[in-house]
Design a protein around this motif. Structure first.
Motif, PDB file in Angstrom:
ATOM      1  N   PRO A   1      80.458  41.689  35.300  1.00 52.10           N
ATOM      2  CA  PRO A   1      79.098  42.175  35.594  1.00 52.10           C
ATOM      3  C   PRO A   1      78.441  41.422  36.746  1.00 52.10           C
ATOM      4  O   PRO A   1      77.756  42.026  37.580  1.00 52.10           O
ATOM      5  N   LEU A   2      78.650  40.093  36.802  1.00 52.07           N
ATOM      6  CA  LEU A   2      78.094  39.306  37.909  1.00 52.07           C
ATOM      7  C   LEU A   2      78.730  39.707  39.232  1.00 52.07           C
ATOM      8  O   LEU A   2      78.030  39.865  40.243  1.00 52.07           O
ATOM      9  N   ILE A   3      80.052  39.879  39.245  1.00 59.65           N
ATOM     10  CA  ILE A   3      80.745  40.296  40.470  1.00 59.65           C
ATOM     11  C   ILE A   3      80.193  41.633  40.962  1.00 59.65           C
ATOM     12  O   ILE A   3      79.941  41.814  42.158  1.00 59.65           O
ATOM     13  N   ALA A   4      79.982  42.572  40.032  1.00 58.35           N
ATOM     14  CA  ALA A   4      79.463  43.892  40.423  1.00 58.35           C
ATOM     15  C   ALA A   4      78.066  43.776  41.010  1.00 58.35           C
ATOM     16  O   ALA A   4      77.749  44.422  42.026  1.00 58.35           O
ATOM     17  N   ASP A   5      77.213  42.943  40.410  1.00 57.83           N
ATOM     18  CA  ASP A   5      75.848  42.764  40.929  1.00 57.83           C
ATOM     19  C   ASP A   5      75.853  42.156  42.320  1.00 57.83           C
ATOM     20  O   ASP A   5      75.096  42.565  43.204  1.00 57.83           O
ATOM     21  N   ILE A   6      76.693  41.150  42.520  1.00 59.67           N
ATOM     22  CA  ILE A   6      76.766  40.501  43.831  1.00 59.67           C
ATOM     23  C   ILE A   6      77.240  41.486  44.891  1.00 59.67           C
ATOM     24  O   ILE A   6      76.679  41.566  45.991  1.00 59.67           O
TER      25      ILE A   6
ATOM     26  N   ARG B   1      76.956  44.588  45.066  1.00 56.57           N
ATOM     27  CA  ARG B   1      75.995  45.645  45.390  1.00 56.57           C
ATOM     28  C   ARG B   1      74.974  45.188  46.427  1.00 56.57           C
ATOM     29  O   ARG B   1      74.262  46.016  46.997  1.00 56.57           O
ATOM     30  N   ILE B   2      74.898  43.887  46.678  1.00 59.59           N
ATOM     31  CA  ILE B   2      73.987  43.355  47.696  1.00 59.59           C
ATOM     32  C   ILE B   2      74.658  43.484  49.058  1.00 59.59           C
ATOM     33  O   ILE B   2      75.796  43.036  49.248  1.00 59.59           O
ATOM     34  N   SER B   3      73.975  44.069  50.013  1.00 60.24           N
ATOM     35  CA  SER B   3      74.616  44.427  51.288  1.00 60.24           C
ATOM     36  C   SER B   3      75.169  43.222  52.040  1.00 60.24           C
ATOM     37  O   SER B   3      76.179  43.333  52.730  1.00 60.24           O
ATOM     38  N   GLY B   4      74.524  42.066  51.934  1.00 59.18           N
ATOM     39  CA  GLY B   4      74.953  40.905  52.719  1.00 59.18           C
ATOM     40  C   GLY B   4      75.899  39.969  52.014  1.00 59.18           C
ATOM     41  O   GLY B   4      76.196  38.880  52.521  1.00 59.18           O
ATOM     42  N   LEU B   5      76.426  40.368  50.847  1.00 61.43           N
ATOM     43  CA  LEU B   5      77.297  39.492  50.068  1.00 61.43           C
ATOM     44  C   LEU B   5      78.535  40.246  49.600  1.00 61.43           C
ATOM     45  O   LEU B   5      78.499  41.451  49.365  1.00 61.43           O
ATOM     46  N   VAL B   6      79.639  39.501  49.431  1.00 63.78           N
ATOM     47  CA  VAL B   6      80.831  40.046  48.784  1.00 63.78           C
ATOM     48  C   VAL B   6      81.635  38.880  48.212  1.00 63.78           C
ATOM     49  O   VAL B   6      81.777  37.832  48.836  1.00 63.78           O
ATOM     50  N   THR B   7      82.128  39.035  47.004  1.00 61.01           N
ATOM     51  CA  THR B   7      82.905  37.970  46.361  1.00 61.01           C
ATOM     52  C   THR B   7      84.350  38.012  46.857  1.00 61.01           C
ATOM     53  O   THR B   7      84.924  39.088  47.047  1.00 61.01           O
ATOM     54  N   THR B   8      84.914  36.823  47.058  1.00 61.39           N
ATOM     55  CA  THR B   8      86.303  36.739  47.519  1.00 61.39           C
ATOM     56  C   THR B   8      87.234  36.142  46.478  1.00 61.39           C
ATOM     57  O   THR B   8      88.428  36.415  46.492  1.00 61.39           O
ATOM     58  N   SER B   9      86.730  35.300  45.592  1.00 62.22           N
ATOM     59  CA  SER B   9      87.539  34.759  44.499  1.00 62.22           C
ATOM     60  C   SER B   9      86.601  34.258  43.418  1.00 62.22           C
ATOM     61  O   SER B   9      85.437  33.940  43.681  1.00 62.22           O
ATOM     62  N   SER B  10      87.116  34.190  42.188  1.00 57.76           N
ATOM     63  CA  SER B  10      86.251  33.784  41.092  1.00 57.76           C
ATOM     64  C   SER B  10      87.069  33.323  39.895  1.00 57.76           C
ATOM     65  O   SER B  10      88.232  33.699  39.732  1.00 57.76           O
ATOM     66  N   CYS B  11      86.442  32.506  39.071  1.00 63.12           N
ATOM     67  CA  CYS B  11      86.957  32.156  37.754  1.00 63.12           C
ATOM     68  C   CYS B  11      85.732  31.967  36.867  1.00 63.12           C
ATOM     69  O   CYS B  11      84.819  31.216  37.221  1.00 63.12           O
ATOM     70  N   SER B  12      85.699  32.648  35.730  1.00 62.57           N
ATOM     71  CA  SER B  12      84.511  32.605  34.882  1.00 62.57           C
ATOM     72  C   SER B  12      84.379  31.303  34.114  1.00 62.57           C
ATOM     73  O   SER B  12      83.360  31.041  33.477  1.00 62.57           O
ATOM     74  N   GLY B  13      85.390  30.448  34.201  1.00 57.72           N
ATOM     75  CA  GLY B  13      85.448  29.223  33.418  1.00 57.72           C
ATOM     76  C   GLY B  13      86.634  29.321  32.474  1.00 57.72           C
ATOM     77  O   GLY B  13      86.990  30.418  32.018  1.00 57.72           O
TER      78      GLY B  13
END
Length: 296
Positions: free
Chosen positions: A38-43, A45-57
């Motif tokens: 859900p956090l990745i999807a929200d980020i 959707r913001i025009s100036g941001l995009v996620t490249t890698s992640s780990c939720s913990g």
């Protein structure tokens, strides 16, 4: 014509849009953690941001590579992106279930691929086995310095105190696309709980009570991690949603816009000054004609 950031974002979103059964990324798990989707999807959707890698913990049981292999650079690492050799015996991106943790009849050692210790300790060539908890880490590509600053501000105010950005120099086209790392090491931990002998057996060096206590600590850290992720999501959306901020402010009866407060304070000060001047004039007039001053 799309710029460099827009091209990268489009490719990343196309990859993330791949059906789950076909999706594969470079992480050891090979997919985006459910807890952070859900956090990745929200980020994104913001025009100036995009996620490249992640780990939720995650909580993990990690076995080091043998010292002789670590020193031999020709031996490939079994840990993607890691330093040296090693392997995971167990990885979970969710808290350990209460059934495993609290059931005295469950064999918590076997859950983690361990054998109970024999009290002799490691001998000859061995590798230490660690129980680790690692908080969320998230990398966000931004389209500008302003976007990077917004993301960092949200991260720092949410408890991800080691967050920062790189790639601050302009590219060939003159555009700047900083990479923001959202992270915090303050509540991670690493404890040696066993070793792997020459035969490849994973032997525990701690008793059952100690192991259950360490797992309980990891579960408590998950709660902290979940809370900070939620706070980061709210703080980041607030940075980009003026109407959201105004709505939240309006719901607080004691909140007042800073500029409106300055105007109100100035007007109140001028009103007090006029009142004092009027009271002084009345007093002087009363004294001049001999009329006693009236007091409340």
């Amino acid at each position: 014509m799309q710029n460099r950031f827009d091209n990268k974002k489009q490719k990343i979103l196309e990859l993330l849009g791949t059906p789950d059964e076909l999706y594969q990324d470079l992480s050891p798990k090979g997919s985006v953690d459910e807890a952070i989707r859900p956090l990745i999807a929200d980020i994104n959707r913001i025009s100036g941001l995009v996620t490249t890698s992640s780990c939720s913990g995650r909580v993990s049981i990690f076995c080091e590579g043998r010292q002789k292999d670590i020193e031999d650079e020709t031996v490939p690492s079994t840990v993607s992106g890691g330093k040296g050799q090693g392997s995971w015996l167990y990885v979970s991106h969710l808290p350990i279930t209460p059934q495993v943790l609290n059931d005295p009849n469950s064999d918590i050692f076997s859950v983690f691929g361990l054998q109970r210790g024999n009290g002799k300790g490691p001998v000859a060539s061995f590798s230490f086995i660690h129980l680790k908890f690692e908080p969320m880490i998230l990398h966000i590509l931004t389209s500008s310095l302003e976007d990077a600053q917004r993301a960092i501000t949200a991260a720092l105010t949410s408890g991800f105190r080691e967050s920062g950005s790189v790639s601050l120099s302009p590219g060939k086209a003159g555009d700047i696309n900083p990479m923001v790392a959202v992270r915090s090491t303050g509540y991670s931990f690493d404890s040696i709980i066993g070793y792997q002998n020459e035969s490849g057996d994973n032997i525990a060096m701690v008793d059952e009570e100690c192991l259950r206590t360490l797992v309980g600590i990891a579960n408590a850290r998950f709660d902290i991690n979940t809370d900070r992720i939620s706070r980061f999501r709210t703080a980041l959306l607030d940075q980009y949603d003026e109407s959201r901020r105004n709505s939240q402010r309006a719901s607080k009866p004691d909140w007042e816009d800073p500029e409106a407060r300055r105007r109100r304070k100035r007007e109140e000060g001028l009103a007090r000054q006029r009142l004092m001047q009027a009271q002084s004039a009345v007093t002087e007039e009363a004294l001049s004609d001999g009329t006693p001053e009236q007091r409340p």
